[in-house]
Design an enzyme around this catalytic site. Structure first.
Site, PDB file in Angstrom:
ATOM      1  N   GLU A   1      15.402 -54.919  27.999  1.00  0.00           N
ATOM      2  CA  GLU A   1      15.501 -53.940  29.273  1.00  0.00           C
ATOM      3  C   GLU A   1      16.513 -54.973  30.178  1.00  0.00           C
ATOM      4  O   GLU A   1      16.741 -56.206  30.236  1.00  0.00           O
ATOM      5  CB  GLU A   1      14.468 -53.643  29.937  1.00  0.00           C
ATOM      6  CG  GLU A   1      14.364 -52.833  31.101  1.00  0.00           C
ATOM      7  CD  GLU A   1      13.326 -52.762  31.950  1.00  0.00           C
ATOM      8  OE1 GLU A   1      13.254 -52.341  33.034  1.00  0.00           O
ATOM      9  OE2 GLU A   1      12.314 -52.593  31.163  1.00  0.00           O
TER      10      GLU A   1
ATOM     11  N   THR B   1      35.599 -44.103  10.919  1.00  0.00           N
ATOM     12  CA  THR B   1      35.751 -44.886   9.584  1.00  0.00           C
ATOM     13  C   THR B   1      36.953 -45.024   9.025  1.00  0.00           C
ATOM     14  O   THR B   1      37.085 -45.768   8.153  1.00  0.00           O
ATOM     15  CB  THR B   1      34.425 -44.252   8.695  1.00  0.00           C
ATOM     16  OG1 THR B   1      35.200 -42.993   8.149  1.00  0.00           O
ATOM     17  CG2 THR B   1      33.213 -44.121   9.324  1.00  0.00           C
TER      18      THR B   1
ATOM     19  N   ASP C   1      12.493 -57.754  26.415  1.00  0.00           N
ATOM     20  CA  ASP C   1      12.271 -56.842  25.597  1.00  0.00           C
ATOM     21  C   ASP C   1      13.653 -56.299  25.367  1.00  0.00           C
ATOM     22  O   ASP C   1      13.841 -55.121  24.539  1.00  0.00           O
ATOM     23  CB  ASP C   1      11.353 -55.701  25.807  1.00  0.00           C
ATOM     24  CG  ASP C   1      11.541 -55.285  27.225  1.00  0.00           C
ATOM     25  OD1 ASP C   1      12.345 -55.795  27.926  1.00  0.00           O
ATOM     26  OD2 ASP C   1      10.732 -54.262  27.667  1.00  0.00           O
TER      27      ASP C   1
ATOM     28  N   GLN D   1      29.525 -34.089  19.639  1.00  0.00           N
ATOM     29  CA  GLN D   1      28.568 -32.950  19.860  1.00  0.00           C
ATOM     30  C   GLN D   1      28.912 -32.145  20.977  1.00  0.00           C
ATOM     31  O   GLN D   1      28.180 -31.922  21.845  1.00  0.00           O
ATOM     32  CB  GLN D   1      27.154 -33.610  19.970  1.00  0.00           C
ATOM     33  CG  GLN D   1      26.761 -34.773  18.837  1.00  0.00           C
ATOM     34  CD  GLN D   1      25.589 -35.220  19.062  1.00  0.00           C
ATOM     35  OE1 GLN D   1      24.618 -34.656  19.232  1.00  0.00           O
ATOM     36  NE2 GLN D   1      25.496 -36.564  19.197  1.00  0.00           N
TER      37      GLN D   1
ATOM     38  N   LYS E   1      41.208 -30.447   5.095  1.00  0.00           N
ATOM     39  CA  LYS E   1      40.313 -31.194   4.138  1.00  0.00           C
ATOM     40  C   LYS E   1      38.840 -30.700   4.229  1.00  0.00           C
ATOM     41  O   LYS E   1      38.524 -29.700   5.046  1.00  0.00           O
ATOM     42  CB  LYS E   1      40.046 -32.600   4.860  1.00  0.00           C
ATOM     43  CG  LYS E   1      39.570 -32.605   6.255  1.00  0.00           C
ATOM     44  CD  LYS E   1      39.205 -33.855   7.056  1.00  0.00           C
ATOM     45  CE  LYS E   1      38.681 -33.765   8.462  1.00  0.00           C
ATOM     46  NZ  LYS E   1      38.866 -35.152   9.262  1.00  0.00           N
TER      47      LYS E   1
ATOM     48  N   HIS F   1      37.312 -35.657  22.873  1.00  0.00           N
ATOM     49  CA  HIS F   1      37.393 -35.011  21.586  1.00  0.00           C
ATOM     50  C   HIS F   1      37.535 -33.290  21.809  1.00  0.00           C
ATOM     51  O   HIS F   1      38.257 -32.903  20.609  1.00  0.00           O
ATOM     52  CB  HIS F   1      36.234 -35.268  20.992  1.00  0.00           C
ATOM     53  CG  HIS F   1      35.837 -34.836  19.599  1.00  0.00           C
ATOM     54  ND1 HIS F   1      37.108 -35.514  18.530  1.00  0.00           N
ATOM     55  CD2 HIS F   1      35.440 -34.010  18.818  1.00  0.00           C
ATOM     56  CE1 HIS F   1      36.803 -34.898  17.388  1.00  0.00           C
ATOM     57  NE2 HIS F   1      35.755 -33.913  17.432  1.00  0.00           N
TER      58      HIS F   1
ATOM     59  N   GLY G   1      38.216 -43.126   7.141  1.00  0.00           N
ATOM     60  CA  GLY G   1      38.531 -42.384   5.917  1.00  0.00           C
ATOM     61  C   GLY G   1      39.542 -41.376   5.805  1.00  0.00           C
ATOM     62  O   GLY G   1      40.276 -41.053   4.966  1.00  0.00           O
TER      63      GLY G   1
END
Length: 313
Positions: free
Chosen positions: A43, A226, A41, A100, A195, A133, A228
């Site tokens: 695991e 990404t 599965d 986050q 931006k 970050h 961008g």
């Protein structure tokens, strides 16, 4: 009886195995053996195939998505704790979920704080990571955190290019502190991009604060996802008269259409570290290894020596 420091042991998570091997080679110790049992599965269960009782061990693994990478590191930490390791140092070149780091809108988690608590609950006694970050993430931990900077890799490389009219640029307002730190060391001008986003990873508008005419511009950021923002900034700068545009980004996440955007952009070069393995090769992407940086700090930690000499800024 004098206190003696037992030899440390190094182990790598599967998602960072190439980097772990490089770090072990620089460190001068063999990489320890870990076997994984995988169930049908999905695991999985790691198993240390040698005694680690009473030792300091270094577990090397970035925690970029998928969440399996984080779970693998957590299981290895727990396994080491239950095998009576004396110190368990989690070496996390890229600390995932770090974006986050605060509540930027109602009813959202602070994911970086949660990950910090989970790592400590699993049994990590020290964290070694690179270019978080946000600096305040160090304060989410109650255990010691050694926060390294990839500037010790990037700045010598930039100096070797011998670019005239060098200008350091930040792709957004949040990265301006990092850009100013680089510019101070390199004695260069600074440009900041402003931006506006429609939503995550989608830029609606970008303006430059500063002049790039005739300048060799180097964009500085902690990660490229990404691509961008970076490619948009490079194109805008070339339109405003820049001589060339490069980018240095510590963590090469490069998801979605990132490789395609980089190839089609006006970026001359993207310089990254091997904190995250590249999914594919590109002539525009240059990888600088962080193995020497981590191995040096790990040796200092093992020998209870200062690591301050490893910081350029």
């Amino acid at each position: 009886m004098p206190y003696s420091i037992s030899e440390a042991k190094l182990f790598g998570c599967r998602q960072s195995m190439d980097l772990a091997k490089s770090i072990a080679k620089e460190y001068g110790a063999p990489l320890g053996q870990v076997n994984f049992t995988t169930f049908s599965d999905g695991e999985f269960q790691p198993s240390f195939e040698e005694s680690i009782r009473g030792r300091r061990i270094f577990l090397i693994g970035s925690t970029h998505p998928s969440s399996d990478n984080l779970m693998e590191l957590l299981l290895m930490i727990d396994g080491a704790k239950r095998a009576s390791a004396r110190h368990i140092t989690a070496v996390i070149p890229y600390f995932g979920w770090a974006r986050q780091d605060r509540k930027d809108k109602p009813r959202v988690p602070i994911g970086a704080k949660m990950i910090a608590k989970i790592l400590e609950a699993a049994g990590a006694t020290r964290i070694i990571t690179m270019d978080l970050h946000a600096d305040q993430i160090q304060g989410f931990f109650e255990k010691p955190v050694d926060h390294l900077f990839a500037s010790s890799l990037f700045i010598p490389y930039l100096k070797s290019l011998k670019l005239d009219n060098l200008t350091i640029a930040s792709p957004d307002m949040g990265g301006s502190k990092r850009a100013y730190a680089y510019s101070k060391t390199l004695e260069s001008d600074v440009v900041v991009c402003y931006k506006q986003r429609q939503k995550a990873n989608v830029i609606s508008h970008m303006e430059l604060i500063g002049d790039v005419t005739g300048k060799n511009v180097v964009l500085v950021d902690d990660m490229v996802d990404t691509a961008g923002t970076l490619t948009k900034a490079a194109d805008v700068m070339m339109e405003r008269g820049a001589k060339s545009v490069r980018a240095i980004c510590t963590h090469a996440i490069l998801s979605g259409k990132a490789y395609e955007r980089i190839e089609q952009s006006k970026l001359e070069e993207l310089i990254v570290t091997d904190s995250i393995p590249l999914r594919q090769q590109s002539e525009k992407i240059r990888v600088l290894s962080c193995a020497g940086l981590f191995s040096g700090v790990m040796k200092s930690v093992q020998n209870n020596e200062s690591i301050s000499d490893n910081f350029i800024m």
